[in-house]
Write a protein that holds these residues in place. Structure first.
Motif, PDB file in Angstrom:
ATOM      1  N   LYS A 160       0.838  -1.198   0.000  1.00  0.00           N
ATOM      2  CA  LYS A 160       0.000   0.000   0.000  1.00  0.00           C
ATOM      3  C   LYS A 160       0.873   1.249   0.000  1.00  0.00           C
ATOM      4  CE  LYS A 160      -0.737   0.623   5.000  1.00  0.00           C
ATOM      5  NZ  LYS A 160      -1.739   0.898   6.025  1.00  0.00           N
ATOM      6  N   ILE A 161       0.297   2.297  -0.550  1.00  0.00           N
ATOM      7  CA  ILE A 161       1.014   3.583  -0.563  1.00  0.00           C
ATOM      8  C   ILE A 161       0.005   4.692  -0.287  1.00  0.00           C
ATOM      9  CG2 ILE A 161       0.827   3.781  -3.095  1.00  0.00           C
ATOM     10  CD1 ILE A 161       3.625   5.186  -2.966  1.00  0.00           C
ATOM     11  N   ALA A 162       0.424   5.654   0.536  1.00  0.00           N
ATOM     12  CA  ALA A 162      -0.498   6.727   0.944  1.00  0.00           C
ATOM     13  C   ALA A 162      -0.748   7.696  -0.211  1.00  0.00           C
ATOM     14  CB  ALA A 162       0.084   7.481   2.127  1.00  0.00           C
ATOM     15  N   PHE A 163      -1.953   8.239  -0.249  1.00  0.00           N
ATOM     16  CA  PHE A 163      -2.303   9.233  -1.279  1.00  0.00           C
ATOM     17  C   PHE A 163      -1.230  10.318  -1.394  1.00  0.00           C
ATOM     18  CE2 PHE A 163      -7.277   9.121  -1.704  1.00  0.00           C
ATOM     19  CZ  PHE A 163      -7.195   7.811  -2.165  1.00  0.00           C
ATOM     20  N   GLY A 164      -0.811  10.827  -0.244  1.00  0.00           N
ATOM     21  CA  GLY A 164       0.117  11.963  -0.249  1.00  0.00           C
ATOM     22  C   GLY A 164       1.455  11.607  -0.888  1.00  0.00           C
ATOM     23  N   ASP A 165       1.836  10.346  -0.791  1.00  0.00           N
ATOM     24  CA  ASP A 165       3.117   9.920  -1.355  1.00  0.00           C
ATOM     25  C   ASP A 165       3.037   9.751  -2.872  1.00  0.00           C
ATOM     26  OD1 ASP A 165       4.206   9.946   1.163  1.00  0.00           O
ATOM     27  OD2 ASP A 165       3.749   7.830   1.555  1.00  0.00           O
ATOM     28  N   LEU A 166       1.856   9.910  -3.423  1.00  0.00           N
ATOM     29  CA  LEU A 166       1.692   9.755  -4.874  1.00  0.00           C
ATOM     30  C   LEU A 166       1.596  11.090  -5.597  1.00  0.00           C
ATOM     31  CD1 LEU A 166      -0.838   6.800  -4.735  1.00  0.00           C
ATOM     32  CD2 LEU A 166       1.492   6.703  -5.668  1.00  0.00           C
ATOM     33  N   VAL A 167       1.654  12.161  -4.816  1.00  0.00           N
ATOM     34  CA  VAL A 167       1.421  13.492  -5.384  1.00  0.00           C
ATOM     35  C   VAL A 167       2.396  13.823  -6.510  1.00  0.00           C
ATOM     36  CG1 VAL A 167       1.714  15.938  -4.808  1.00  0.00           C
ATOM     37  CG2 VAL A 167       0.177  14.530  -3.456  1.00  0.00           C
ATOM     38  N   GLU A 168       3.681  13.531  -6.276  1.00  0.00           N
ATOM     39  CA  GLU A 168       4.672  13.929  -7.299  1.00  0.00           C
ATOM     40  C   GLU A 168       4.447  13.215  -8.627  1.00  0.00           C
ATOM     41  OE1 GLU A 168       8.694  15.268  -6.710  1.00  0.00           O
ATOM     42  OE2 GLU A 168       8.555  14.477  -4.667  1.00  0.00           O
ATOM     43  N   ILE A 169       4.156  11.922  -8.549  1.00  0.00           N
ATOM     44  CA  ILE A 169       3.896  11.198  -9.803  1.00  0.00           C
ATOM     45  C   ILE A 169       2.566  11.654 -10.397  1.00  0.00           C
ATOM     46  CG2 ILE A 169       3.678   8.926 -10.899  1.00  0.00           C
ATOM     47  CD1 ILE A 169       5.186   7.723  -8.537  1.00  0.00           C
ATOM     48  N   ALA A 170       1.572  11.802  -9.536  1.00  0.00           N
ATOM     49  CA  ALA A 170       0.235  12.170 -10.022  1.00  0.00           C
ATOM     50  C   ALA A 170       0.259  13.474 -10.805  1.00  0.00           C
ATOM     51  CB  ALA A 170      -0.724  12.281  -8.837  1.00  0.00           C
ATOM     52  N   LYS A 171       1.122  14.384 -10.372  1.00  0.00           N
ATOM     53  CA  LYS A 171       1.209  15.684 -11.056  1.00  0.00           C
ATOM     54  C   LYS A 171       1.641  15.538 -12.514  1.00  0.00           C
ATOM     55  CE  LYS A 171       3.263  19.225  -8.942  1.00  0.00           C
ATOM     56  NZ  LYS A 171       2.362  20.337  -8.640  1.00  0.00           N
ATOM     57  N   THR A 172       2.332  14.449 -12.834  1.00  0.00           N
ATOM     58  CA  THR A 172       2.865  14.283 -14.188  1.00  0.00           C
ATOM     59  C   THR A 172       1.875  13.559 -15.098  1.00  0.00           C
ATOM     60  OG1 THR A 172       3.858  12.107 -13.730  1.00  0.00           O
ATOM     61  CG2 THR A 172       5.180  14.067 -13.197  1.00  0.00           C
ATOM     62  N   LEU A 173       0.755  13.108 -14.532  1.00  0.00           N
ATOM     63  CA  LEU A 173      -0.170  12.277 -15.314  1.00  0.00           C
ATOM     64  C   LEU A 173      -1.375  13.064 -15.797  1.00  0.00           C
ATOM     65  CD1 LEU A 173      -0.133   9.080 -13.054  1.00  0.00           C
ATOM     66  CD2 LEU A 173       1.281   9.567 -15.068  1.00  0.00           C
ATOM     67  N   GLU A 174      -1.955  12.577 -16.872  1.00  0.00           N
ATOM     68  CA  GLU A 174      -3.179  13.183 -17.418  1.00  0.00           C
ATOM     69  C   GLU A 174      -4.376  12.792 -16.544  1.00  0.00           C
ATOM     70  OE1 GLU A 174      -4.148  14.335 -20.910  1.00  0.00           O
ATOM     71  OE2 GLU A 174      -2.099  15.157 -20.920  1.00  0.00           O
ATOM     72  N   VAL A 175      -5.280  13.739 -16.382  1.00  0.00           N
ATOM     73  CA  VAL A 175      -6.520  13.426 -15.661  1.00  0.00           C
ATOM     74  C   VAL A 175      -7.516  12.877 -16.680  1.00  0.00           C
ATOM     75  CG1 VAL A 175      -8.380  14.347 -14.238  1.00  0.00           C
ATOM     76  CG2 VAL A 175      -6.073  15.304 -14.040  1.00  0.00           C
ATOM     77  N   PRO A 176      -8.020  11.664 -16.476  1.00  0.00           N
ATOM     78  CA  PRO A 176      -8.926  11.081 -17.475  1.00  0.00           C
ATOM     79  C   PRO A 176     -10.255  11.842 -17.564  1.00  0.00           C
ATOM     80  CG  PRO A 176      -8.921   9.746 -15.488  1.00  0.00           C
ATOM     81  CD  PRO A 176      -7.859  10.787 -15.297  1.00  0.00           C
ATOM     82  N   GLU A 177     -10.831  11.836 -18.749  1.00  0.00           N
ATOM     83  CA  GLU A 177     -12.143  12.482 -18.906  1.00  0.00           C
ATOM     84  C   GLU A 177     -13.276  11.498 -18.661  1.00  0.00           C
ATOM     85  OE1 GLU A 177     -12.591  14.890 -22.360  1.00  0.00           O
ATOM     86  OE2 GLU A 177     -10.798  16.062 -21.891  1.00  0.00           O
ATOM     87  N   GLU A 178     -13.046  10.268 -19.060  1.00  0.00           N
ATOM     88  CA  GLU A 178     -14.058   9.227 -18.820  1.00  0.00           C
ATOM     89  C   GLU A 178     -13.693   8.519 -17.528  1.00  0.00           C
ATOM     90  OE1 GLU A 178     -16.815   8.390 -20.665  1.00  0.00           O
ATOM     91  OE2 GLU A 178     -16.401  10.223 -21.789  1.00  0.00           O
TER      92      GLU A 178
END
Lengths: 728, 152
Positions: A160-178
């Motif tokens: 498991k990984i905490a939401f907060g620890d995913l912030v840096e990677i998440a910032k580089t990803l596209e937000v899906p529309e569907e």
């Protein structure tokens, strides 16, 4: 307070440049203690305007609608959190400034959750999808092998990984529309009893209402307005006002003839509110009272009552009512008079404005932040980009704070004195210079056949329209106002609805439940009268009137389902044990009404002893589709019962010589603790789309009380308020 | 200059003697938890504790508050904090604007009567208006607070 004082003008959102992390915590948000967060050291992930996940796991969710007690901040953000699989305890709420990028922010018409429920779900689901993708990337596995739960992403290996620890990677990803939405059976917050996120700050005095906004160097102002609507300043003498200690300046405010334009008047600016009030009292102003100086609401009621006793303009007709009345074995006529009302939110209208060269910042309890922004921008003749409207907590709204005339006043004074200023209305100002709930006269005629079945229904109504505020001179109901009467879902073969003329002489506005108050009253009391004439129990009679299970035509894409309407009535009757034996002098009355797309019924038990009425029990049932937060829905229904009781017993605003006669809570009274009945609320369980909650609980209360009084005493009171009959 | 003792601290205040305590607290000292609702002592939004009694601060000239023990909703008092907890548990506030005053009135009630009857609650709380209509929850929260205290 410190937060407000420390607000830097540089922290303005310029345009809506929310690209960089942390910007949603703009100046407005800092008014709320619960979200005065420092994000400097944190990395933030902003997949959209409504979500900011910080690297420490704290989650800031934006409420775009104004909080005035209806619990909207908690309801809307809990929907995002649920779809996101966020830990509700990690959520802080930030209040959006007025900006079109948030979509419609008009907090009115019981429609915030209805309109935003799906959107908030998608926003939460999209955010969750990005966090899952981020975890999958980090673990180099497929997203399908990951799932979100309580602020963590898990994989099938048990990592498991905490939401907060995913912030840096998440910032580089596209937000899906569907996005894939949750199965409702997995909801954790939606459909539960959530406590308001703001309850602690509301109980310890730290929540900042408009009236509590404080800026460095801020002045206080009170405005003297003409006692008659749209009267004008001819001249004024400020000598006495300026002698009051603390008074700094006296400035004239222009009247602006627009729906939400200030009435105009003379403002006294001081170093504290008390001095401003005293200075205002000391002002001498000569008024041109204008066209409404002869307005006498008592005579006016007689005029509009005469108008409904003759044929009016037909707005809807089914079959042939005239013929139905000719053939009927019995016809009954009745008429109902309901006076003007005023919102009287506990927090009076007020606003802080700070106008500087080419820009303006506002702190205000505003139900419609975007319209507020537009009005201020128009008044100052500056671009909306240079106007920031920070929305504070609203100490009640009820429709009053949809009209930002008081905010424009603040802007006008700030501009004149070149300093930040808070305009404070007195309670007298609030009661005497409002946008009043309409005054209505209604006439009804019904025909019964020999079996007690209703064969004809004629409903005539005359009241000054809200349309008159937008189109001066409008003297007939707008189509949507007429519809709340004309869409009555009774299975009667011959029905006709007519309107009479009713020009406005005060500003007419909308007040919690709006035109459903007079229409719901007349329909429900008249149906009860017909039941009595037919000799049939009111519950059975009403269910028969609604008739078969069917879908009635509506002016929107929501279905008006008579089965749901009957269901709330039957449930309220069951909960109240309709028909049971009651103590001497006690009786029950009922009412059922569809408004704001929701179905509500109430059964009220009263006693009438020595000609005094006491309400003992209210059983209300609401079907508002999927119930997003049952705690707040229950609270709204409890509050609606009290609001309905206040208008039933005391609500009456009158005008004489154009001026409002009431002034404060001694002559515009409210229900208080000793009069409070036991209020029981049931929310119908279903999964239909969410519909209105804040308003639909109100219209049934007054007619149910009147029907109960009739049952208890044999006396039918057809006009409100009941205090006029000395029943309280 | 007058000296006021509010929430255990002394404040030197430059205010006209006839200025109501409410405006001294809100506009000069800067505690905004105490609210302005009517300015006529009719609604209870401005309640503060003065020597343990709930008073409408909009009606009290500041000169009469000198030398008294004043407590606002921001202050510390055993019953107040217990009531605030109960308020949270019962999710009492809607808009919340009147709740400071409601809490102060309830605090004074429980301080003078540890086990109030329903009539006592009605009489005391009848001084405060809540336009949102949270009365039922207020009553339940007061009763809960009494239970909490009795449980120790």
């Amino acid at each position: 307070m410190k937060d407000v004082q420390n607000v830097s003008r540089r922290s303005f959102i310029k345009g809506i440049g929310l690209a960089s992390g942390g910007l949603i915590i703009a100046s407005g948000a800092s008014l709320f203690n619960s979200c005065s967060v420092e994000t400097k050291e944190l990395i933030a992930f902003n997949p959209n305007l409504f979500v900011q996940l910080n690297s420490d796991g704290s989650l800031i969710l934006v409420a775009s609608r104004s909080e005035m007690g209806q619990g909207v901040r908690t309801s809307l953000t809990s929907v995002i959190a649920d779809e996101m699989e966020a830990d509700w305890d990690r959520v802080r709420i930030s209040q959006a400034v007025g900006d079109v990028n948030y979509g419609d922010q008009n907090t009115d018409g019981s429609k915030s959750v209805r309109l935003l429920y799906e959107e908030m779900r998608k926003i939460g689901a999209a955010t969750k999808a990005v966090l899952i993708a981020a975890a999958a990337k980090k673990w180099e596995i497929a997203a399908e092998d990951c799932h979100a739960e309580n602020h963590f992403i898990f994989n099938t290996q048990g990592d498991k990984i905490a939401f907060g620890d995913l912030v840096e990677i998440a910032k580089t990803l596209e937000v899906p529309e569907e996005v894939q939405l949750k199965d409702p059976k997995d909801f954790k917050y939606i459909g539960k009893y959530l406590t308001s996120k703001d309850v602690k700050n509301l109980a310890n005095g730290s929540a900042v209402f408009g009236l509590d906004a404080r800026l460095e160097g801020m002045k206080f102002a009170a405005v003297k307005r003409c006692p008659v609507a749209f009267g004008k300043v001819v001249s004024f003498d400020k000598t006495a006002a300026l002698k009051i200690a603390g008074v700094i300046d006296v400035v004239e405010i222009p009247m602006i003839i627009k729906p939400f334009g200030p009435l105009g008047g003379v403002a006294v600016v001081a170093t504290n509110t008390w001095a401003a009030f005293k200075g205002r009292d000391a002002l001498e102003v000569v008024w041109d009272l204008g066209d409404n100086k002869a307005y006498d609401s008592e005579k006016y009621m007689e005029e509009i009552t005469a108008n409904v006793h003759k044929k009016g303009a037909v707005v809807k007709s089914l079959g042939d009512v005239d013929q139905a009345f000719e053939k009927a074995s019995k016809t009954i006529e009745s008429s109902y008079q309901l006076p003007h009302l005023v919102h009287a939110p506990m927090e009076v209208p007020n606003a802080v404005a700070w106008v500087t060269e080419g820009s303006c910042e506002i702190w205000a309890p505003a139900q419609e932040p975007q319209r507020t922004r537009t009005e201020v921008s128009d008044f100052l003749e500056i671009s909306e980009d240079n106007v920031t409207v920070n929305v504070t907590f609203l100490g009640g709204g009820f429709g009053r704070k949809s009209k930002p005339d008081y905010v424009v006043e603040a802007a006008a004074i700030s501009k004149a004195i070149n300093a930040p200023v808070q305009v404070v209305w007195t309670r007298e100002d609030d009661i005497q210079h409002s946008y009043y709930h309409t005054v209505a006269s209604q006439y009804m005629k019904g025909g019964l056949d020999e079996n007690g079945k209703v064969t004809g229904w004629l409903h005539r109504f005359a009241f000054p329209s809200i349309g008159s505020t937008f189109s001066p001179g409008a003297d007939e109901p707008a189509s949507w106002e007429a519809a709340s009467a004309a869409n009555v879902p009774f299975e009667i073969p011959n029905m006709q609805f007519e309107t009479g003329k009713a020009p406005a002489h005060v500003r007419i506005g909308w007040l919690r439940s709006v035109i459903n108050i007079p229409h719901g009253f007349a329909i429900n009391v008249f149906a009860d009268e017909l039941a009595h004439e037919a000799g049939i129990d009111p519950l059975e009679f009403r269910l028969n009137l609604i008739g078969s299970d069917r879908i009635e035509e509506t002016q929107n894409d929501y279905k008006y389902d008579t089965a749901r309407l009957k269901h709330v009535l039957k449930t309220a009757a069951k909960n109240a044990e309709w028909g049971k034996e009651l103590p001497e002098g006690h009786a029950m009355g009922l009412a059922v009404h569809y408004s704001f797309l929701s179905y509500v019924a109430s059964v009220v038990e009263v006693s009438v002893i020595n000609d005094k009425v006491k309400v003992h029990n209210i059983h209300s049932v609401i079907d508002c589709g999927l119930a997003v937060n049952k705690n707040t829905i229950t609270a709204q229904m409890e509050g609606a019962a009290i609001f309905g009781m206040s208008l039933a017993f005391y609500g009456k605003i009158t005008a004489k010589d154009g001026a409002i006669e009431q002034s404060n809570f001694h002559d515009y009274q409210m229900i208080r603790m000793p009069q409070v009945p036991n209020i029981h609320v049931e929310i119908v369980e279903n999964s239909e789309r969410p519909t209105g909650v804040g308003e639909p609980g109100v219209p049934v209360i007054a007619p149910a009380i009147v029907n109960a009084i009739f049952k208890a005493s044999g006396k039918r009171y057809k006009n409100l308020p009941l205090m006029d009959y000395k029943l309280v | 200059m007058v000296t006021l003792k509010i929430n255990g601290k002394e404040h030197q205040v430059d205010a006209a003697e006839d200025m109501p305590l409410l405006w001294v607290i809100r506009d000069i000292i800067g505690f905004t938890g105490t609210k302005f609702g009517c300015g006529k002592g009719l609604c209870g939004a401005c309640m503060v504790l003065m020597d343990g009694n709930a008073i409408n601060s909009c009606q009290l000239p500041v000169s009469l508050a000198v030398g008294k023990e004043l407590i606002t909703v921001e202050g510390e008092q055993e019953n107040l904090q217990r009531l605030q907890k109960s308020w949270e548990k019962f999710n009492v506030p809607q808009c919340g604007f009147c709740q400071s005053g409601q809490l102060i009135t309830a605090t004074a009630l429980l301080t003078s009567k540890a086990n109030p009857t329903e009539e006592d609650i009605h009489n005391a709380m009848g001084r405060n208006i809540c336009r949102c209509g949270t009365y039922q929850r207020i009553k339940n929260a007061i009763n809960h607070s009494v239970e909490l205290k009795n449980k120790g």
